[in-house]
Enzyme design. Structure first.
Site, PDB file in Angstrom:
ATOM      1  N   LYS A  14      11.847  63.371  65.164  1.00 48.28           N
ATOM      2  CA  LYS A  14      11.520  64.106  63.240  1.00 48.28           C
ATOM      3  C   LYS A  14      10.515  64.706  63.788  1.00 48.28           C
ATOM      4  CE  LYS A  14      15.096  63.421  60.693  1.00 48.28           C
ATOM      5  NZ  LYS A  14      16.053  64.485  60.449  1.00 48.28           N
TER       6      LYS A  14
ATOM      7  N   TYR B  62      13.541  57.165  66.902  1.00 49.24           N
ATOM      8  CA  TYR B  62      14.887  58.054  65.900  1.00 49.24           C
ATOM      9  C   TYR B  62      13.465  58.846  65.093  1.00 49.24           C
ATOM     10  CZ  TYR B  62      15.546  59.442  60.902  1.00 49.24           C
ATOM     11  OH  TYR B  62      16.245  60.512  59.675  1.00 49.24           O
TER      12      TYR B  62
ATOM     13  N   SER C 140      11.817  63.055  57.799  1.00 52.28           N
ATOM     14  CA  SER C 140      11.576  61.942  56.477  1.00 52.28           C
ATOM     15  C   SER C 140      10.348  61.320  56.368  1.00 52.28           C
ATOM     16  CB  SER C 140      12.772  61.023  57.927  1.00 52.28           C
ATOM     17  OG  SER C 140      12.677  59.691  57.246  1.00 52.28           O
TER      18      SER C 140
HETATM   19  C1  WQD Z   1      15.222  49.851  52.663  1.00 55.15           C
HETATM   20  C2  WQD Z   1      14.783  48.832  52.457  1.00 55.15           C
HETATM   21  C3  WQD Z   1      14.903  46.895  53.709  1.00 55.15           C
HETATM   22  C4  WQD Z   1      19.252  46.439  54.357  1.00 55.15           C
HETATM   23  C5  WQD Z   1      15.457  54.552  56.306  1.00 55.15           C
HETATM   24  C6  WQD Z   1      14.959  55.139  57.482  1.00 55.15           C
HETATM   25  C7  WQD Z   1      14.986  56.452  56.938  1.00 55.15           C
HETATM   26  C8  WQD Z   1      16.378  56.922  56.283  1.00 55.15           C
HETATM   27  C9  WQD Z   1      16.965  55.754  54.982  1.00 55.15           C
HETATM   28  C10 WQD Z   1      17.310  58.596  57.838  1.00 55.15           C
HETATM   29  C11 WQD Z   1      14.141  48.003  53.581  1.00 55.15           C
HETATM   30  C12 WQD Z   1      15.632  46.563  52.961  1.00 55.15           C
HETATM   31  C13 WQD Z   1      17.581  47.172  53.894  1.00 55.15           C
HETATM   32  C14 WQD Z   1      19.588  45.473  54.170  1.00 55.15           C
HETATM   33  C15 WQD Z   1      17.165  44.586  53.295  1.00 55.15           C
HETATM   34  N1  WQD Z   1      17.479  57.271  57.446  1.00 55.15           N
HETATM   35  N2  WQD Z   1      16.669  45.829  53.650  1.00 55.15           N
HETATM   36  N3  WQD Z   1      18.257  44.540  53.448  1.00 55.15           N
HETATM   37  O1  WQD Z   1      14.611  51.546  56.140  1.00 55.15           O
HETATM   38  O2  WQD Z   1      13.280  52.451  54.589  1.00 55.15           O
HETATM   39  O3  WQD Z   1      14.577  53.937  55.467  1.00 55.15           O
HETATM   40  O4  WQD Z   1      16.728  54.919  56.313  1.00 55.15           O
HETATM   41  O5  WQD Z   1      16.760  59.704  57.828  1.00 55.15           O
HETATM   42  O6  WQD Z   1      14.199  57.662  57.783  1.00 55.15           O
HETATM   43  O7  WQD Z   1      14.097  54.973  58.302  1.00 55.15           O
HETATM   44  O8  WQD Z   1      15.783  52.288  54.406  1.00 55.15           O
HETATM   45  O9  WQD Z   1      17.699  50.769  53.442  1.00 55.15           O
HETATM   46  O10 WQD Z   1      17.252  50.453  55.602  1.00 55.15           O
HETATM   47  O11 WQD Z   1      15.760  49.413  53.868  1.00 55.15           O
HETATM   48  O12 WQD Z   1      16.889  44.234  52.574  1.00 55.15           O
HETATM   49  O13 WQD Z   1      20.442  45.095  54.146  1.00 55.15           O
HETATM   50  O14 WQD Z   1      16.010  47.647  52.320  1.00 55.15           O
HETATM   51  O15 WQD Z   1      14.075  45.842  54.848  1.00 55.15           O
HETATM   52  O16 WQD Z   1      12.364  47.394  52.451  1.00 55.15           O
HETATM   53  P1  WQD Z   1      14.984  52.618  55.380  1.00 55.15           P
HETATM   54  P2  WQD Z   1      17.202  50.891  54.513  1.00 55.15           P
END
Ligand code: WQD
Length: 339
Positions: free
Chosen positions: A155, A151, A126
């Protein structure tokens, strides 16, 4: 016909990769402990490809069960290892679950690779390993930073375990560092099945559009970006699945230049949360109710890939657009609600 073991093959990325492998003529064996996936995903895979992969329920943390499995499957040409716990927030609350599951599983798999001379493994990594990058877009040479969650740390440690094991054996490995997978197969037969309240942006968007969630909360719009919201590299899961097939073929054809190789798998384009919302509204015609709230702890401001290495060395490039990914995510959401 080459036979490939896919661990966690009933999961979101795993199931899309099983479809891509079967469509390319590979024989696939799936193991999954069903802790975060449904056995019904086999039906979806068969509906798309006409073939249900061989399946065995297997707990990769059970060392003897893993050894038994490999004694029964001595003819594997490679492994694609997805099975892992992957919720960032959960890993902060329950680090030992993550260290035990994500580290023990890989160690037991690798011990059997060595014992049974299985030559190739692809690891699901990741972009989290980069933490808050110093430079954008991020290349594979960017320093792996202090992990921002257990997590992410698993990785990083897994990649070191792989690097050291490949150096000490004949095993060849490729680690694919995913950016943000979104979307679903165009058939809407398989897709993302978040358990409980979705942590990730796109499933939360589609559940809000479906009326399951009252509104989307945008975690902060006071970041140093054009519109104040965080930037990520959102890649269609079907493009991501294809990257695994291309990486596997590289290993099977022994084209790797090193025993352990790393590739960023993203689109190379950054999109803000607000841009994703706007793209979803434009694609579906749905006005999405959302409200800005506080920043989410642990979020990095901006992360998107430099995909030069994957493009030039792997010969792979993401093809699908953000709009296509969001349309497929919405079609999948409607499909699971009509079941
Ligand atoms: C993306 C953006 C949030 C939800 C994570 C893990 C990564 C992979 C993918 C496993 C951010 C914003 C999110 C919401 C929001 N997982 N957001 N409201 O955190 O980049 O990555 O998931 O492998 O390893 O770290 O993905 O989709 O959670 O967030 O505003 O209800 O959307 O703040 O900026 P992230 P995400």
């Amino acid at each position: 016909m080459k036979k490939i073991l896919v661990t966690g093959g009933l999961g979101y990325i795993g199931s899309h990769t099983v479809v891509a492998l079967q469509e390319r003529g590979f024989k696939v064996v799936v193991v999954d402990n069903l802790s975060n996936a449904s056995i019904d995903v086999l039906v979806g895979i068969e509906a798309i490809t006409g073939t249900a992969p061989e399946f065995e329920r297997l707990e990769l943390r059970d060392k003897s069960a893993v050894a038994d499995f490999f004694r029964e499957h001595q003819d594997l040409d490679g492994i694609i290892h997805f099975a892992a716990s992957k919720a960032v927030g959960e890993s902060v609350e329950n680090p030992l679950l993550y260290y035990e599951n994500n580290l023990h599983s890989l160690v037991y798999l690798l011990q059997n690779c060595i014992e049974h001379q299985i030559p190739n493994i692809i690891f699901s990594s990741s972009c989290t390993v980069y933490g808050e990058p110093d430079q954008l877009p991020i290349t594979e040479q960017a320093p792996v930073k202090q992990a921002t969650s257990p997590y992410g740390n698993t990785k990083q440690i897994n990649e070191e375990i792989l690097r050291d094991t490949c150096a000490a054996s004949k095993l060849q490995a490729i680690s694919l560092r995913y950016f943000n997978p979104i979307g679903a197969h165009k058939s809407a037969q398989i897709g993302e099945l978040p358990v409980g309240v979705p942590q990730n942006l796109v499933p939360f968007i589609t559940q809000t559009a479906a009326g399951i969630r009252e509104k989307l909360w945008v975690f902060g719009n006071d970041y140093p970006t054009a519109d104040g919201s965080c930037i990520r590299d959102y890649i269609h899961v079907v493009d991501l699945a294809e990257a695994h097939v291309v990486a596997l073929q590289r290993l099977l054809q022994q084209q790797s230049e090193e025993a352990f190789e790393v590739f960023n798998v993203g689109t190379g384009k950054g999109s803000s949360v607000v841009e994703v919302i706007q793209a979803f509204e434009k694609t579906t015609g749905i006005t999405l109710p959302y409200e800005v709230t506080d920043r989410r702890q642990g979020d990095v401001v901006s992360v998107y890939a430099d995909t030069t290495k994957a493009n030039n060395v792997l010969g792979w490039k993401a093809k699908k657009s953000m709009e296509e990914a969001l349309a497929s995510a919405w079609k999948w959401e409607q499909q699971i609600r009509n079941q």
